[in-house]
Design a protein around this motif. Sequence first.
Motif, PDB file in Angstrom:
ATOM      1  N   ALA A  90       0.835  -1.190   0.000  1.00  9.95           N
ATOM      2  CA  ALA A  90       0.000   0.000   0.000  1.00  9.95           C
ATOM      3  C   ALA A  90       0.875   1.248   0.000  1.00  9.95           C
ATOM      4  CB  ALA A  90      -0.916   0.001   1.220  1.00  9.95           C
ATOM      5  N   VAL A  91       0.463   2.253  -0.783  1.00  5.02           N
ATOM      6  CA  VAL A  91       1.231   3.490  -0.942  1.00  5.02           C
ATOM      7  C   VAL A  91       0.350   4.675  -0.578  1.00  5.02           C
ATOM      8  CG1 VAL A  91       2.393   4.976  -2.598  1.00  5.02           C
ATOM      9  CG2 VAL A  91       2.673   2.505  -2.758  1.00  5.02           C
ATOM     10  N   ASP A  92       0.825   5.516   0.350  1.00  5.49           N
ATOM     11  CA  ASP A  92       0.082   6.706   0.747  1.00  5.49           C
ATOM     12  C   ASP A  92       1.077   7.847   0.970  1.00  5.49           C
ATOM     13  OD1 ASP A  92      -3.044   6.897   2.155  1.00  5.49           O
ATOM     14  OD2 ASP A  92      -1.705   8.610   2.310  1.00  5.49           O
ATOM     15  N   TYR A  93       0.626   9.092   0.704  1.00  2.00           N
ATOM     16  CA  TYR A  93       1.506  10.255   0.833  1.00  2.00           C
ATOM     17  C   TYR A  93       1.372  10.937   2.184  1.00  2.00           C
ATOM     18  CZ  TYR A  93       4.246  14.266  -0.741  1.00  2.00           C
ATOM     19  OH  TYR A  93       5.227  15.214  -0.879  1.00  2.00           O
ATOM     20  N   SER A  94       0.393  10.527   2.992  1.00  3.18           N
ATOM     21  CA  SER A  94       0.166  11.164   4.294  1.00  3.18           C
ATOM     22  C   SER A  94       0.894  10.397   5.393  1.00  3.18           C
ATOM     23  CB  SER A  94      -1.341  11.184   4.610  1.00  3.18           C
ATOM     24  OG  SER A  94      -1.567  11.372   5.995  1.00  3.18           O
ATOM     25  N   PRO A  95       1.873  11.022   6.070  1.00  3.91           N
ATOM     26  CA  PRO A  95       2.552  10.332   7.173  1.00  3.91           C
ATOM     27  C   PRO A  95       1.592   9.888   8.271  1.00  3.91           C
ATOM     28  CG  PRO A  95       3.781  12.288   6.526  1.00  3.91           C
ATOM     29  CD  PRO A  95       2.476  12.354   5.804  1.00  3.91           C
ATOM     30  N   GLY A  96       0.553  10.698   8.546  1.00  9.47           N
ATOM     31  CA  GLY A  96      -0.411  10.323   9.565  1.00  9.47           C
ATOM     32  C   GLY A  96      -1.175   9.072   9.194  1.00  9.47           C
ATOM     33  N   MET A  97      -1.616   8.980   7.929  1.00 11.58           N
ATOM     34  CA  MET A  97      -2.331   7.799   7.475  1.00 11.58           C
ATOM     35  C   MET A  97      -1.415   6.575   7.457  1.00 11.58           C
ATOM     36  SD  MET A  97      -5.534   8.312   7.011  1.00 11.58           S
ATOM     37  CE  MET A  97      -6.797   9.492   6.527  1.00 11.58           C
ATOM     38  N   VAL A  98      -0.183   6.757   7.010  1.00 12.13           N
ATOM     39  CA  VAL A  98       0.766   5.640   6.992  1.00 12.13           C
ATOM     40  C   VAL A  98       0.987   5.100   8.402  1.00 12.13           C
ATOM     41  CG1 VAL A  98       3.189   5.034   6.602  1.00 12.13           C
ATOM     42  CG2 VAL A  98       1.918   6.297   4.851  1.00 12.13           C
ATOM     43  N   ALA A  99       1.133   6.007   9.372  1.00 13.54           N
ATOM     44  CA  ALA A  99       1.339   5.581  10.763  1.00 13.54           C
ATOM     45  C   ALA A  99       0.132   4.795  11.267  1.00 13.54           C
ATOM     46  CB  ALA A  99       1.595   6.796  11.640  1.00 13.54           C
ATOM     47  N   ASN A 100      -1.070   5.281  10.963  1.00  8.14           N
ATOM     48  CA  ASN A 100      -2.268   4.577  11.417  1.00  8.14           C
ATOM     49  C   ASN A 100      -2.429   3.228  10.721  1.00  8.14           C
ATOM     50  OD1 ASN A 100      -2.886   6.592  13.182  1.00  8.14           O
ATOM     51  ND2 ASN A 100      -4.593   7.439  12.001  1.00  8.14           N
ATOM     52  N   ALA A 101      -2.074   3.176   9.436  1.00  7.62           N
ATOM     53  CA  ALA A 101      -2.156   1.906   8.716  1.00  7.62           C
ATOM     54  C   ALA A 101      -1.183   0.883   9.305  1.00  7.62           C
ATOM     55  CB  ALA A 101      -1.861   2.122   7.237  1.00  7.62           C
ATOM     56  N   ARG A 102       0.010   1.332   9.627  1.00  5.39           N
ATOM     57  CA  ARG A 102       0.980   0.420  10.238  1.00  5.39           C
ATOM     58  C   ARG A 102       0.532  -0.008  11.626  1.00  5.39           C
ATOM     59  NH1 ARG A 102       6.324   3.803   8.125  1.00  5.39           N
ATOM     60  NH2 ARG A 102       6.354   2.886   6.020  1.00  5.39           N
ATOM     61  N   ASP A 103      -0.143   0.892  12.347  1.00  8.41           N
ATOM     62  CA  ASP A 103      -0.673   0.533  13.660  1.00  8.41           C
ATOM     63  C   ASP A 103      -1.763  -0.534  13.544  1.00  8.41           C
ATOM     64  OD1 ASP A 103       1.002   2.259  14.969  1.00  8.41           O
ATOM     65  OD2 ASP A 103      -0.483   3.869  15.166  1.00  8.41           O
ATOM     66  N   ARG A 104      -2.455  -0.568  12.423  1.00  7.09           N
ATOM     67  CA  ARG A 104      -3.476  -1.592  12.203  1.00  7.09           C
ATOM     68  C   ARG A 104      -2.833  -2.948  11.905  1.00  7.09           C
ATOM     69  NH1 ARG A 104      -9.143  -1.005   9.997  1.00  7.09           N
ATOM     70  NH2 ARG A 104      -8.687   1.237  10.116  1.00  7.09           N
ATOM     71  N   ILE A 105      -1.683  -2.908  11.247  1.00  7.32           N
ATOM     72  CA  ILE A 105      -1.009  -4.137  10.826  1.00  7.32           C
ATOM     73  C   ILE A 105      -0.306  -4.844  11.983  1.00  7.32           C
ATOM     74  CG2 ILE A 105       0.907  -5.021   9.434  1.00  7.32           C
ATOM     75  CD1 ILE A 105       0.292  -2.764   7.429  1.00  7.32           C
ATOM     76  N   ASN A 112       2.542  -9.975   5.706  1.00  8.72           N
ATOM     77  CA  ASN A 112       2.530  -9.876   4.245  1.00  8.72           C
ATOM     78  C   ASN A 112       1.868  -8.589   3.748  1.00  8.72           C
ATOM     79  OD1 ASN A 112       0.020 -10.825   5.159  1.00  8.72           O
ATOM     80  ND2 ASN A 112      -0.403 -11.899   3.235  1.00  8.72           N
ATOM     81  N   ILE A 113       1.734  -7.586   4.627  1.00  5.46           N
ATOM     82  CA  ILE A 113       1.230  -6.270   4.231  1.00  5.46           C
ATOM     83  C   ILE A 113       2.310  -5.234   4.506  1.00  5.46           C
ATOM     84  CG2 ILE A 113      -0.524  -4.499   4.557  1.00  5.46           C
ATOM     85  CD1 ILE A 113      -2.453  -6.633   5.447  1.00  5.46           C
ATOM     86  N   GLU A 114       2.631  -4.453   3.491  1.00  9.15           N
ATOM     87  CA  GLU A 114       3.650  -3.400   3.607  1.00  9.15           C
ATOM     88  C   GLU A 114       3.036  -2.062   3.236  1.00  9.15           C
ATOM     89  OE1 GLU A 114       7.829  -1.946   1.459  1.00  9.15           O
ATOM     90  OE2 GLU A 114       6.871  -3.832   0.867  1.00  9.15           O
ATOM     91  N   VAL A 115       3.283  -1.044   4.041  1.00  7.22           N
ATOM     92  CA  VAL A 115       2.790   0.309   3.768  1.00  7.22           C
ATOM     93  C   VAL A 115       3.978   1.223   3.508  1.00  7.22           C
ATOM     94  CG1 VAL A 115       1.395   2.231   4.586  1.00  7.22           C
ATOM     95  CG2 VAL A 115       0.819  -0.099   5.274  1.00  7.22           C
ATOM     96  N   ARG A 116       3.960   1.903   2.371  1.00  8.29           N
ATOM     97  CA  ARG A 116       5.061   2.791   2.000  1.00  8.29           C
ATOM     98  C   ARG A 116       4.577   4.241   1.958  1.00  8.29           C
ATOM     99  NH1 ARG A 116       7.785  -0.362  -3.218  1.00  8.29           N
ATOM    100  NH2 ARG A 116       7.853  -2.450  -2.260  1.00  8.29           N
ATOM    101  N   LEU A 117       5.401   5.141   2.453  1.00  6.24           N
ATOM    102  CA  LEU A 117       5.146   6.579   2.326  1.00  6.24           C
ATOM    103  C   LEU A 117       5.718   7.015   0.981  1.00  6.24           C
ATOM    104  CD1 LEU A 117       4.204   9.269   3.599  1.00  6.24           C
ATOM    105  CD2 LEU A 117       6.501   9.488   4.564  1.00  6.24           C
ATOM    106  N   ALA A 118       4.847   7.310   0.018  1.00  9.71           N
ATOM    107  CA  ALA A 118       5.312   7.625  -1.338  1.00  9.71           C
ATOM    108  C   ALA A 118       4.220   8.331  -2.118  1.00  9.71           C
ATOM    109  CB  ALA A 118       5.741   6.357  -2.068  1.00  9.71           C
ATOM    110  N   ASP A 119       4.620   9.024  -3.161  1.00  9.26           N
ATOM    111  CA  ASP A 119       3.721   9.676  -4.123  1.00  9.26           C
ATOM    112  C   ASP A 119       3.345   8.642  -5.178  1.00  9.26           C
ATOM    113  OD1 ASP A 119       2.483  11.172  -6.084  1.00  9.26           O
ATOM    114  OD2 ASP A 119       4.161  12.555  -6.390  1.00  9.26           O
ATOM    115  N   ALA A 120       2.056   8.391  -5.347  1.00 13.48           N
ATOM    116  CA  ALA A 120       1.603   7.349  -6.276  1.00 13.48           C
ATOM    117  C   ALA A 120       1.972   7.637  -7.726  1.00 13.48           C
ATOM    118  CB  ALA A 120       0.093   7.166  -6.157  1.00 13.48           C
ATOM    119  N   THR A 121       2.233   8.883  -8.056  1.00  9.47           N
ATOM    120  CA  THR A 121       2.576   9.191  -9.448  1.00  9.47           C
ATOM    121  C   THR A 121       4.011   8.798  -9.793  1.00  9.47           C
ATOM    122  OG1 THR A 121       3.307  11.450  -8.980  1.00  9.47           O
ATOM    123  CG2 THR A 121       0.974  11.128  -9.462  1.00  9.47           C
ATOM    124  N   THR A 122       4.854   8.636  -8.781  1.00 11.08           N
ATOM    125  CA  THR A 122       6.265   8.343  -9.042  1.00 11.08           C
ATOM    126  C   THR A 122       6.728   7.040  -8.393  1.00 11.08           C
ATOM    127  OG1 THR A 122       6.922   9.688  -7.124  1.00 11.08           O
ATOM    128  CG2 THR A 122       6.845  10.784  -9.276  1.00 11.08           C
TER     129      THR A 122
END
Length: 230
Positions: A90-105, A112-122
């Motif tokens: 999963a790729v998201d540009y919001s650090p807050g959302m990434v942190a919450n997603a990782r807290d769910r994992i 087998n779920i990885e969350v990356r802080l990144a811009d989806a266009t690049t």
Amino acid sequence: METGRNPDRPDGSRDSDDRYRAHLERSRAVWDRWSDYYGLSERDFEPAREAAIDHLRLEPGDRVLEIGPGPGVNFERVRNEIGAGGELVAVDYSPGMVANARDRIEPRGWENIEVRLADATTADFDEPFDAALATLSLSCMPDIRRATETVYRSLAPGGRFVVLALRTIPSGPARILNPLLWRFFRWYANWNPDGDVAGSLAAVFDECEIVDTYLAGSAYTAVCTKRDAA
């Protein structure tokens, strides 16, 4: 299909680059702001999100890309479909959302779920995906066409991209509400009013169809397919 202005940024256009960066930074701020309150709207769209995942037709062992996962509201359902032998990136540009997603994992041991802080266009990936998903995220991105191209490039031949997106009401008397919807979408999600999600999907993918609509057509699900290699 939804219509709108061309979301592409002209090559070499400094003004377009500035608008792109400004929209991206607004998105980061908006979604960081909502990162602790997303549960308020999580349930409202749950039937539409569940139906979108149904359209992916996932199988055990599949490798899945999610664009703009927020706090990971789709993770459990996707993982149930792909099993422990599959993989979700999963790729998201919001650090807050990434942190919450990782807290769910982490407490669930979903290795087998990885969350990356990144811009989806690049964003770039080493291996192709069998399927991709974007629920209520693609229509908020500053360059919808480039994000769509990233997904297409990242899918294996025959892969599906399922998108749940927002737009103003396309037809009927309820269109009188569009000015209010425009302002609400812009405030709530930093929605991109110049973007054309359905048009970008149709232009990039080999096959694309709107299969479900909700709320007088202001929300819809599109299913797109990358053609099998010849």
